[in-house]
Design a protein around this motif. Structure first.
Motif, mmCIF file in Angstrom:
data_model
loop_
_atom_site.group_PDB
_atom_site.id
_atom_site.type_symbol
_atom_site.label_atom_id
_atom_site.label_comp_id
_atom_site.label_asym_id
_atom_site.label_seq_id
_atom_site.Cartn_x
_atom_site.Cartn_y
_atom_site.Cartn_z
ATOM 1 N N LEU A 174 -4.822 11.026 -10.475
ATOM 2 C CA LEU A 174 -6.145 11.456 -10.210
ATOM 3 C C LEU A 174 -6.120 11.104 -8.536
ATOM 4 C CD1 LEU A 174 -8.996 12.331 -10.854
ATOM 5 C CD2 LEU A 174 -9.545 9.661 -11.620
ATOM 6 N N LEU A 175 -5.931 9.939 -8.229
ATOM 7 C CA LEU A 175 -6.082 9.230 -6.908
ATOM 8 C C LEU A 175 -5.374 10.080 -6.044
ATOM 9 C CD1 LEU A 175 -5.741 5.517 -7.372
ATOM 10 C CD2 LEU A 175 -7.865 6.751 -7.087
ATOM 11 N N ASP A 176 -4.119 10.721 -6.245
ATOM 12 C CA ASP A 176 -3.288 11.393 -5.278
ATOM 13 C C ASP A 176 -3.830 12.725 -5.044
ATOM 14 O OD1 ASP A 176 -1.761 9.038 -4.859
ATOM 15 O OD2 ASP A 176 -0.115 9.560 -6.429
ATOM 16 N N THR A 177 -4.586 13.228 -5.626
ATOM 17 C CA THR A 177 -5.390 14.460 -5.242
ATOM 18 C C THR A 177 -6.134 14.424 -3.942
ATOM 19 O OG1 THR A 177 -7.428 13.984 -6.314
ATOM 20 C CG2 THR A 177 -5.836 14.913 -7.857
ATOM 21 N N GLY A 178 -6.349 13.254 -3.447
ATOM 22 C CA GLY A 178 -7.075 12.908 -2.200
ATOM 23 C C GLY A 178 -8.485 13.117 -2.141
ATOM 24 N N SER A 192 -6.290 -1.181 -0.193
ATOM 25 C CA SER A 192 -5.078 -0.953 0.670
ATOM 26 C C SER A 192 -4.631 0.524 0.529
ATOM 27 C CB SER A 192 -3.891 -1.825 0.465
ATOM 28 O OG SER A 192 -2.745 -1.557 1.159
ATOM 29 N N TYR A 193 -4.461 0.912 -0.713
ATOM 30 C CA TYR A 193 -4.036 2.232 -1.151
ATOM 31 C C TYR A 193 -4.573 3.340 -0.431
ATOM 32 C CZ TYR A 193 -1.570 5.764 -3.887
ATOM 33 O OH TYR A 193 -0.772 7.011 -4.422
ATOM 34 N N ALA A 194 -6.124 3.005 -0.664
ATOM 35 C CA ALA A 194 -7.187 3.990 -0.260
ATOM 36 C C ALA A 194 -7.105 4.110 1.261
ATOM 37 C CB ALA A 194 -8.581 3.822 -0.615
ATOM 38 N N THR A 195 -6.850 3.180 2.016
ATOM 39 C CA THR A 195 -7.116 3.120 3.477
ATOM 40 C C THR A 195 -5.680 3.416 4.203
ATOM 41 O OG1 THR A 195 -6.548 0.836 3.519
ATOM 42 C CG2 THR A 195 -8.796 1.326 3.726
ATOM 43 N N THR A 196 -4.723 3.320 3.520
ATOM 44 C CA THR A 196 -3.200 3.636 4.169
ATOM 45 C C THR A 196 -2.757 4.935 3.578
ATOM 46 O OG1 THR A 196 -2.201 2.291 2.491
ATOM 47 C CG2 THR A 196 -2.484 1.468 4.797
ATOM 48 N N THR A 197 -2.526 5.158 2.470
ATOM 49 C CA THR A 197 -2.093 6.191 1.636
ATOM 50 C C THR A 197 -2.971 7.398 1.512
ATOM 51 O OG1 THR A 197 -0.535 4.881 0.268
ATOM 52 C CG2 THR A 197 -0.683 7.090 -0.393
ATOM 53 N N LEU A 198 -4.022 6.944 1.370
ATOM 54 C CA LEU A 198 -5.211 8.334 1.085
ATOM 55 C C LEU A 198 -5.885 8.530 2.212
ATOM 56 C CD1 LEU A 198 -6.456 7.464 -2.596
ATOM 57 C CD2 LEU A 198 -4.758 8.855 -1.906
ATOM 58 N N GLY A 199 -5.950 7.670 3.305
ATOM 59 C CA GLY A 199 -6.603 7.993 4.395
ATOM 60 C C GLY A 199 -7.899 7.796 4.478
ATOM 61 N N ALA A 227 8.668 3.998 -3.310
ATOM 62 C CA ALA A 227 10.028 4.419 -3.881
ATOM 63 C C ALA A 227 9.873 5.770 -4.719
ATOM 64 C CB ALA A 227 10.942 3.505 -4.509
ATOM 65 N N TYR A 228 8.635 5.689 -5.566
ATOM 66 C CA TYR A 228 8.738 6.571 -6.797
ATOM 67 C C TYR A 228 7.594 7.261 -6.949
ATOM 68 C CZ TYR A 228 12.935 3.742 -8.260
ATOM 69 O OH TYR A 228 14.063 3.194 -8.286
ATOM 70 N N GLY A 229 6.500 6.952 -6.045
ATOM 71 C CA GLY A 229 5.103 7.442 -6.283
ATOM 72 C C GLY A 229 3.992 6.506 -7.066
ATOM 73 N N GLY A 230 2.721 7.102 -6.984
ATOM 74 C CA GLY A 230 2.074 5.960 -7.811
ATOM 75 C C GLY A 230 2.181 6.247 -9.410
ATOM 76 N N ILE A 231 2.711 7.266 -9.892
ATOM 77 C CA ILE A 231 3.089 7.311 -11.236
ATOM 78 C C ILE A 231 3.959 6.024 -11.913
ATOM 79 C CG2 ILE A 231 5.243 8.745 -11.315
ATOM 80 C CD1 ILE A 231 2.246 8.763 -13.929
ATOM 81 N N VAL A 263 -14.155 7.668 -8.873
ATOM 82 C CA VAL A 263 -14.211 7.334 -10.471
ATOM 83 C C VAL A 263 -12.932 6.517 -10.698
ATOM 84 C CG1 VAL A 263 -13.392 8.785 -12.437
ATOM 85 C CG2 VAL A 263 -14.852 9.572 -10.881
ATOM 86 N N GLY A 264 -11.844 6.644 -9.965
ATOM 87 C CA GLY A 264 -10.623 5.659 -10.094
ATOM 88 C C GLY A 264 -10.909 4.111 -10.212
#
Length: 460
Positions: free
Chosen positions: A359-363, A298-305, A428-432, A370-371
């Motif tokens: 790492l993921l949020d580098t896009g 879900s994170y890859a298709t929505t947040t990371l695009g 609310a706070y980001g992936g961290i 790798v993640g």
């Protein structure tokens, strides 16, 4: 080794090792045989868990890609995703209930008959999900029925895992219990690859158009599962009950009726500590797996695009790494012990949890690959040995119940709560924030694993 009397009148079961005892050498119990029989059982267990977890995982993939739109369209993107993963989490609440019920029958009537029942329940529930109309057709009834069917899936899986691992562990020859108990553990890795591939090919066949996929394309993997269930039933009906269970069943039949107690009560009475330590030790394993297989999709298709085919192909590739980690860790557990290998996974998980989302949020697509792969590899390091560890922790009389309860309570702690909290925490706070949550779970697992007694040399 301390030998104590048969259950009844507050006494522990015959032959139960006291906490901290190593017991006799592995393989000295009844029915510890090798050869074609154990290979047939190992293959049947692997196929059975593959089918059950295929059904379980296609729900996780659909919860990430489809269900927010099909069943929760009025809630919006974030709330719809949270609601979708809440239905995903329902199965983990059901799993300990299934472990208790199917564990009772698995300890009383046998592993084989119980596993046939869990496979049928899972297959029927999955088929009905594939036939369920969306909220646009039947309104509020759609998500309600979805939750009930998801509960039934969790109920079935709650009884599946312990029985499948007991079949191989109780048949395994001396010194190779980790190796043979690995085969049902491979089921989830194969199932994840299969479920991702089914969604991928369905999307490609439909031109990956959202309308066609959301209308009927997502249903195809659910309907296809009935074919796999037929194969699984054929394999399970062809195997025999374990000699270990047959010996225990004969012993129990000779007891007076008033001395026969419920396996669930015996497990809690004599080994509640082991149940809860197992649940704590394996919770990070579940957190990594279901975040890796469901939430990151879900994170890859929505947040990371990233587009859906890319994410699904990464899932297929990651399942190969996942499977390799299971094999290697299971083999090493026969050499170095179950506890030590699982502790390695816990330590890696604490470190990796803080690195994963930055790492993921580098896009970067490479970062996502790798993640996914590292997350599932760390899970696989713990998952390989636990197929032997949990059966070794419990007495034959309530082994199905005890192993199932420990495993499925870990599923609630690590598999139900983190995926449900992940979306609001990230918003609310980001992936961290998700990473910090995983660190806390990892530290709990590390402490619980350190408190476990090594079981590699125990007889079943």
């Amino acid at each position: 080794m301390t030998t104590v009397s048969t259950p009844g009148a507050g006494k522990p079961p015959t032959g139960q090792a006291a906490a901290g005892d190593s017991g006799p050498a592995a393989g000295t119990g009844p029915g510890q045989t090798g050869g074609p029989g154990i290979r047939r059982v190992a293959i049947a267990s692997c196929i059975g868990t593959t089918i059950e977890f295929y059904d379980f995982f296609i729900y996780g993939t659909a919860a990430a890609l489809v269900f927010p739109t099909v069943f929760f369209p009025a809630l919006g993107a974030t709330a719809g995703t949270v609601a979708s993963f809440a239905t995903f989490a329902v199965a983990f609440i059901a799993r300990p209930v299934g472990a208790m019920l199917f564990g009772h029958f698995g300890d009383r009537i046998g592993r084989k008959k119980t596993l046939v029942s869990t496979l049928l329940l899972m297959g029927i529930s999955t088929l009905l999900i594939g036939l369920l109309p969306g909220a646009g057709t039947i309104g509020i009834a759609a998500p309600i029925i979805l939750v009930l069917l998801r509960f039934a899936q969790g109920f079935a899986v709650g009884g599946e895992w312990a029985g499948a691992t007991l079949l191989t562990a109780e048949y395994a020859p001396p010194g190779k219990r980790g190796l043979y108990a690995m085969f049902p553990q491979l089921g989830p890795a194969i199932a994840f690859a299969l479920s991702s591939a089914t969604f991928l090919f369905t999307g490609l066949a439909l031109g990956d158009t959202n309308e066609a996929f959301l209308t009927y394309g997502w249903r195809i993997p659910f309907l296809f599962s009935i074919v796999l269930v037929g194969i699984g039933l054929y394999m399970r009906l062809a195997i025999e009950e374990t000699p270990v269970f047959r010996a225990e069943s004969a012993s129990r039949a000779a007891e007076p009726e008033e001395k026969r107690s419920l396996p669930f009560l015996d497990a809690l009475r004599y080994q509640s500590k082991e149940i809860f330590l197992a649940a704590g030790a394996l919770s990070i394993m579940f957190a990594f797996f279901y975040l890796g297989t469901a939430y990151l999709t879900s994170y890859a298709t929505t947040t990371l695009g990233f587009d859906r085919p890319f994410v699904l192909m990464v899932g297929i590739a990651s399942s190969l790494v996942f499977g390799a980690a299971i094999v290697l860790s299971a083999l090493y557990s026969d050499r170095f012990g179950r506890r030590r290998v699982i502790m390695v996974s816990c330590v890696f998980s604490v470190v990796w949890a803080l690195a994963l989302f930055p790492l993921l949020d580098t896009g970067s697509p490479a970062a996502f690959i790798v993640g996914m792969m590292v997350t599932l590899a760390i899970f696989g390091i713990a998952y390989g040995p636990c197929g032997a560890l949990l059966p070794e922790m419990f007495h034959t009389r309530y082994r199905y119940t005890g192993a199932g309860l420990g495993y499925n309570l870990a599923g609630v702690l690590g598999g139900a709560i983190p995926p449900m909290l992940a979306a609001p925490l990230a918003a609310a706070y980001g992936g961290i924030a998700i990473g910090i949550m995983l660190v806390v779970i990892g530290l709990v697992s590390l402490v619980c694993t350190a408190a476990l007694v090594e079981t590699r040399d125990r007889a079943l």
